[in-house]
Enzyme design. Sequence first.
Site, mmCIF file in Angstrom:
data_model
loop_
_atom_site.group_PDB
_atom_site.id
_atom_site.type_symbol
_atom_site.label_atom_id
_atom_site.label_comp_id
_atom_site.label_asym_id
_atom_site.label_seq_id
_atom_site.Cartn_x
_atom_site.Cartn_y
_atom_site.Cartn_z
ATOM 1 C CG ASP B 53 -1.784 1.313 1.515
ATOM 2 O OD1 ASP B 53 -2.133 1.712 0.711
ATOM 3 O OD2 ASP B 53 -1.380 1.686 2.738
ATOM 4 C CD GLU B 125 -3.523 -1.887 -0.951
ATOM 5 O OE1 GLU B 125 -3.808 -0.838 -1.199
ATOM 6 O OE2 GLU B 125 -3.758 -2.661 0.074
#
EC number: 3.1.26.3
Lengths: 231, 231
Positions: B53, B125
């Site tokens: 992320d 992610e």
Amino acid sequence: MLKGLEQMLKKDFDIEFKNHEILEAAFTHVSYLNEKPNLKNRGYYERIEFLGDAVMQLCVSEYIFKKFPKMPEGKLTRLRAAMVCEDSFSKFATECHFNEYIRLGKGEEKGNARQRTSLLCDIFEAFIGALYYDQGKDAVVKFISKVIFPKLDEGWFDHLMDNKTELQEFLQQNGECKIVYGEVSVTGPDNQRTYTMNVSINGKVMGEGTGRTKKLAEQMAAYKALKKLNK
Amino acid sequence: MLKGLEQMLKKDFDIEFKNHEILEAAFTHVSYLNEKPNLKNRGYYERIEFLGDAVMQLCVSEYIFKKFPKMPEGKLTRLRAAMVCEDSFSKFATECHFNEYIRLGKGEEKGNARQRTSLLCDIFEAFIGALYYDQGKDAVVKFISKVIFPKLDEGWFDHLMDNKTELQEFLQQNGECKIVYGEVSVTGPDNQRTYTMNVSINGKVMGEGTGRTKKLAEQMAAYKALKKLNK
């Protein structure tokens, strides 16, 4: 201002910028430019702060990801939020004397913007963005390894972690239980109260904490309870 | 699963992992491990997703910061939020066929987790985090230069931008004005409605947009108005 800033960065952090314009922009508030229509460098900190914010997110994430190989994702997220936040960054900015070099318009100066937490945080992020843009991630990591990472071992971020949530999540893994926060004492004059709160788990006091607000005292009480539970 | 995944990554993206364990973990849901107590690799995607992320935040920030040197910070932030979000990432995950390689427990599989937007986003992610951990930022930038950045020029993120906010902010710079969104038409059967909305500025219709919800149609109308205003 730029010369003094560059001397300080060299002396305190062994940092020398190649791109002086971006460093100057990182310490410039738009109100300053509005008063100086003839200045050549029209850069101000907002865009660079946007970049610096993302740089900090990654550098801190990577550091704690590697430092705590067993820490679950939820706790990593809470720790990152405690490290990468306005409260922390504004303190770092002051500690690094960045506040002394910000270029502000007269109105902002009078409004005490130089002491404002949000501005100090912005300037810290803008400096990080400028350093990244000028010298890359390794230079940023070197800088925050001096300024931020040592504070982790000193427990500097503990009070900013959401210990209440962590305590609740930990206890609920083992089934239902009753967590109650209670007031122990309130002392000091009106404008300088100190609160002491405790936390009971199924009726047994497990931690006590003190702070300038009830919420901070509760967080500290939860932190003490987590320590007692070896978490 | 790992062999098939590695073949696909090599064939479609010219990516070869040195650390196979972290790649495997990035595609493993904890429910899968719970059913296989004897598996040696106990890694699952959550921690790696935490890292990924932050990697995405920085790579996207840096790209748009450099690509749009005049874009103000507020718009950069909105564009980043449109690019780095669950909706976008889950689509990229499916486009890259990542959904076919996720290791899920039986219950999750029955609950159709493999199609769930949030899981697809997490896996995307986690893959980015694993790629960064294994090969560094340049490899991530190379990958998303194929998968994400070209979509920017195709207008892929426009509908995710908060055009209504942008329109309002732009118009209010020039003093007060009245912005009204109105319904033009609703068509289609109950479960497949199509809404057309328009936006009027001080009584004059400036844009019209269509979408599956009123909100999306309004965003599109605002987008059209911004185009008309050369923003």
